[in-house]
Write a protein that holds these residues in place. Structure first.
Motif, mmCIF file in Angstrom:
data_model
loop_
_atom_site.group_PDB
_atom_site.id
_atom_site.type_symbol
_atom_site.label_atom_id
_atom_site.label_comp_id
_atom_site.label_asym_id
_atom_site.label_seq_id
_atom_site.Cartn_x
_atom_site.Cartn_y
_atom_site.Cartn_z
ATOM 1 N N ALA A 77 6.788 11.840 3.779
ATOM 2 C CA ALA A 77 7.134 10.610 4.489
ATOM 3 C C ALA A 77 8.063 10.958 5.644
ATOM 4 C CB ALA A 77 7.812 9.625 3.537
ATOM 5 N N CYS A 78 8.167 10.041 6.601
ATOM 6 C CA CYS A 78 9.018 10.283 7.765
ATOM 7 C C CYS A 78 9.935 9.085 8.004
ATOM 8 C CB CYS A 78 8.164 10.551 8.994
ATOM 9 S SG CYS A 78 7.174 12.065 8.851
ATOM 10 N N SER A 79 11.165 9.390 8.378
ATOM 11 C CA SER A 79 12.195 8.353 8.492
ATOM 12 C C SER A 79 11.881 7.302 9.559
ATOM 13 C CB SER A 79 13.549 9.002 8.803
ATOM 14 O OG SER A 79 13.508 9.686 10.049
ATOM 15 N N GLU A 80 11.124 7.692 10.604
ATOM 16 C CA GLU A 80 10.841 6.765 11.699
ATOM 17 C C GLU A 80 9.394 6.264 11.692
ATOM 18 O OE1 GLU A 80 13.602 6.030 13.501
ATOM 19 O OE2 GLU A 80 14.551 7.471 12.135
ATOM 20 N N ASP A 81 8.728 6.366 10.559
ATOM 21 C CA ASP A 81 7.320 5.965 10.465
ATOM 22 C C ASP A 81 7.207 4.448 10.395
ATOM 23 O OD1 ASP A 81 4.648 5.512 9.839
ATOM 24 O OD2 ASP A 81 4.532 7.093 8.335
ATOM 25 N N GLY A 82 6.604 3.848 11.424
ATOM 26 C CA GLY A 82 6.454 2.405 11.460
ATOM 27 C C GLY A 82 5.168 1.906 10.831
ATOM 28 N N SER A 83 4.292 2.823 10.420
ATOM 29 C CA SER A 83 3.016 2.430 9.806
ATOM 30 C C SER A 83 3.056 2.524 8.287
ATOM 31 C CB SER A 83 1.884 3.317 10.348
ATOM 32 O OG SER A 83 1.689 3.114 11.721
ATOM 33 N N THR A 84 3.588 3.626 7.769
ATOM 34 C CA THR A 84 3.737 3.807 6.319
ATOM 35 C C THR A 84 5.179 4.246 6.057
ATOM 36 O OG1 THR A 84 2.809 6.050 6.561
ATOM 37 C CG2 THR A 84 1.325 4.311 5.797
ATOM 38 N N PRO A 103 8.875 5.199 4.467
ATOM 39 C CA PRO A 103 9.166 6.114 3.356
ATOM 40 C C PRO A 103 9.051 5.483 1.966
ATOM 41 C CG PRO A 103 10.687 6.533 5.137
ATOM 42 C CD PRO A 103 9.881 5.333 5.542
ATOM 43 N N ASP A 104 9.530 4.253 1.806
ATOM 44 C CA ASP A 104 9.483 3.615 0.485
ATOM 45 C C ASP A 104 8.045 3.417 0.006
ATOM 46 O OD1 ASP A 104 12.200 3.558 0.327
ATOM 47 O OD2 ASP A 104 12.421 1.417 0.766
ATOM 48 N N LEU A 105 7.143 3.128 0.940
ATOM 49 C CA LEU A 105 5.736 2.946 0.581
ATOM 50 C C LEU A 105 5.120 4.270 0.139
ATOM 51 C CD1 LEU A 105 3.306 0.967 0.535
ATOM 52 C CD2 LEU A 105 2.809 1.697 2.880
ATOM 53 N N VAL A 106 5.444 5.336 0.853
ATOM 54 C CA VAL A 106 4.935 6.663 0.489
ATOM 55 C C VAL A 106 5.522 7.106 -0.847
ATOM 56 C CG1 VAL A 106 4.711 9.068 1.214
ATOM 57 C CG2 VAL A 106 4.699 7.248 2.942
ATOM 58 N N ARG A 107 6.813 6.852 -1.037
ATOM 59 C CA ARG A 107 7.463 7.234 -2.294
ATOM 60 C C ARG A 107 6.833 6.500 -3.482
ATOM 61 N NH1 ARG A 107 12.547 9.347 -3.290
ATOM 62 N NH2 ARG A 107 13.280 8.860 -1.186
ATOM 63 N N GLU A 108 6.545 5.234 -3.307
ATOM 64 C CA GLU A 108 5.921 4.445 -4.364
ATOM 65 C C GLU A 108 4.591 5.060 -4.787
ATOM 66 O OE1 GLU A 108 4.871 -0.262 -5.081
ATOM 67 O OE2 GLU A 108 4.431 0.601 -3.118
ATOM 68 N N THR A 109 3.813 5.527 -3.803
ATOM 69 C CA THR A 109 2.536 6.169 -4.111
ATOM 70 C C THR A 109 2.753 7.513 -4.791
ATOM 71 O OG1 THR A 109 1.435 5.040 -2.281
ATOM 72 C CG2 THR A 109 0.387 7.048 -3.109
ATOM 73 N N ALA A 110 3.732 8.266 -4.328
ATOM 74 C CA ALA A 110 4.034 9.560 -4.947
ATOM 75 C C ALA A 110 4.378 9.390 -6.421
ATOM 76 C CB ALA A 110 5.193 10.229 -4.211
ATOM 77 N N GLU A 111 5.108 8.331 -6.722
ATOM 78 C CA GLU A 111 5.541 8.108 -8.101
ATOM 79 C C GLU A 111 4.388 7.746 -9.036
ATOM 80 O OE1 GLU A 111 8.614 5.220 -7.581
ATOM 81 O OE2 GLU A 111 10.138 6.734 -7.082
ATOM 82 N N LEU A 112 3.237 7.397 -8.464
ATOM 83 C CA LEU A 112 2.069 7.116 -9.295
ATOM 84 C C LEU A 112 1.504 8.388 -9.918
ATOM 85 C CD1 LEU A 112 0.082 4.635 -6.996
ATOM 86 C CD2 LEU A 112 1.483 4.045 -8.985
ATOM 87 N N VAL A 113 1.690 9.530 -9.228
ATOM 88 C CA VAL A 113 1.089 10.790 -9.663
ATOM 89 C C VAL A 113 2.120 11.598 -10.448
ATOM 90 C CG1 VAL A 113 -0.137 12.866 -8.943
ATOM 91 C CG2 VAL A 113 -0.342 10.775 -7.585
ATOM 92 N N LYS A 114 1.829 11.846 -11.690
ATOM 93 C CA LYS A 114 2.760 12.552 -12.565
ATOM 94 C C LYS A 114 3.072 13.945 -12.007
ATOM 95 C CE LYS A 114 3.371 13.937 -17.393
ATOM 96 N NZ LYS A 114 2.728 13.985 -18.736
ATOM 97 N N GLY A 115 4.367 14.234 -11.889
ATOM 98 C CA GLY A 115 4.793 15.564 -11.446
ATOM 99 C C GLY A 115 4.716 15.788 -9.953
ATOM 100 N N SER A 116 4.490 14.747 -9.174
ATOM 101 C CA SER A 116 4.374 14.917 -7.727
ATOM 102 C C SER A 116 5.735 15.215 -7.097
ATOM 103 C CB SER A 116 3.779 13.667 -7.084
ATOM 104 O OG SER A 116 4.683 12.590 -7.195
#
Length: 261
Positions: free
Chosen positions: A206-213, A215-228
């Motif tokens: 994720a990137c701090s200045e990303d206006g499309s996705t 960081p919180d949205l990317v982190r939420e997806t990462a947390e779906l995958v065990k051990g990511s």
């Protein structure tokens, strides 16, 4: 330049590195083509078999009539990798390319042994927001949205450079039909359930200045995958492979080395 005839569509693709090496596959974002990965590929060890392709409706690939489905985009990647006899690749997908990575891993785990979900999510936006974007493109072309897209893609510092014109030209010259078709595919995608069932090695960027996705949205997806793993890049927008290729390539190489790829 090479074209892969997949029957209903032909995809432009290229290969770098060592043909017998561990495969690393890169998938582009909406409104771009495989050139967004140029500076990252140049920084990776040549021991890898590096494969890039333009999604349907993008770059030099065929542009079928809209709308597209995510199933079609995933199938394109699947058929391309089968054609090229690729197994156990590390699949690096940016934005919609990251959605393709999730869909492909859920469908064909023999093809994907690890994935890098860059500036992406299991679900991006809503049907309503994508319908608005499609309507805006139909009314005024991609040019009407270009400045707003650049603000989401790049930091203020990068937008002040002459290089910005390259990427603005890339998005405005994308086939309108391909852009709209892919918007439909993203609008209809919700991978929360299927991605939550995945257990393969995963790096989410994720990137701090990303206006499309954000960081919180990317982190939420990462947390779906065990051990990511989750990695936040500072001072970068939606296309970090362009804005910070050194940092991006370094983190990617760390991940690939850690999984023994």
């Amino acid at each position: 330049m090479r074209m892969a005839d997949l029957g209903d569509v032909a995809l432009h693709w290229r290969e770098d590195g060592t043909p017998s090496g561990p495969p690393v596959v890169f998938a582009n974002s909406l409104g771009t083509d495989l050139r967004i990965w140029d500076d990252v590929v140049a920084r990776l060890p040549q021991k890898y078999r590096i494969i890039r392709y333009d999604m349907r409706g993008h770059g030099l690939s065929d542009c079928p009539p809209a709308p597209y489905t995510m199933g079609a985009l995933v199938r394109d990647a699947e058929q391309l990798l089968d054609l090229l006899a690729v197994k156990d690749c590390a699949f690096v997908g940016l934005s919609v390319g990251g959605m393709v990575a999730q869909g492909l891993a859920a469908k064909r785990l023999d093809l994907v042994r690890a994935m890098v979900l860059s500036n992406t999510a299991a679900k991006i936006g809503t049907r309503e927001t994508w319908a608005e974007r499609i309507a805006a493109v139909e009314a005024g072309g991609i040019e009407a949205l270009a400045d707003g897209i650049m603000e989401k893609w790049f930091t203020r510092a990068f937008r002040a450079t002459t290089e910005l014109k390259l990427w603005r030209n890339m998005v405005t010259r994308s086939p309108q039909e391909g852009y709209i078709g892919t918007c439909h595919a993203i609008a209809g995608t919700d991978f929360y359930t299927t991605t939550a069932a995945l257990t393969l090695p995963t790096l989410a960027v994720a990137c701090s200045e990303d206006g499309s996705t954000p960081p919180d949205l990317v982190r939420e997806t990462a947390e779906l995958v065990k051990g990511s793993e989750f990695h936040l890049m500072r001072a970068a927008g939606h296309i970090p492979c362009v804005e910070q290729p050194d940092a991006y390539a370094d983190r990617l190489q760390q991940f690939l080395s850690a999984i023994g790829h």
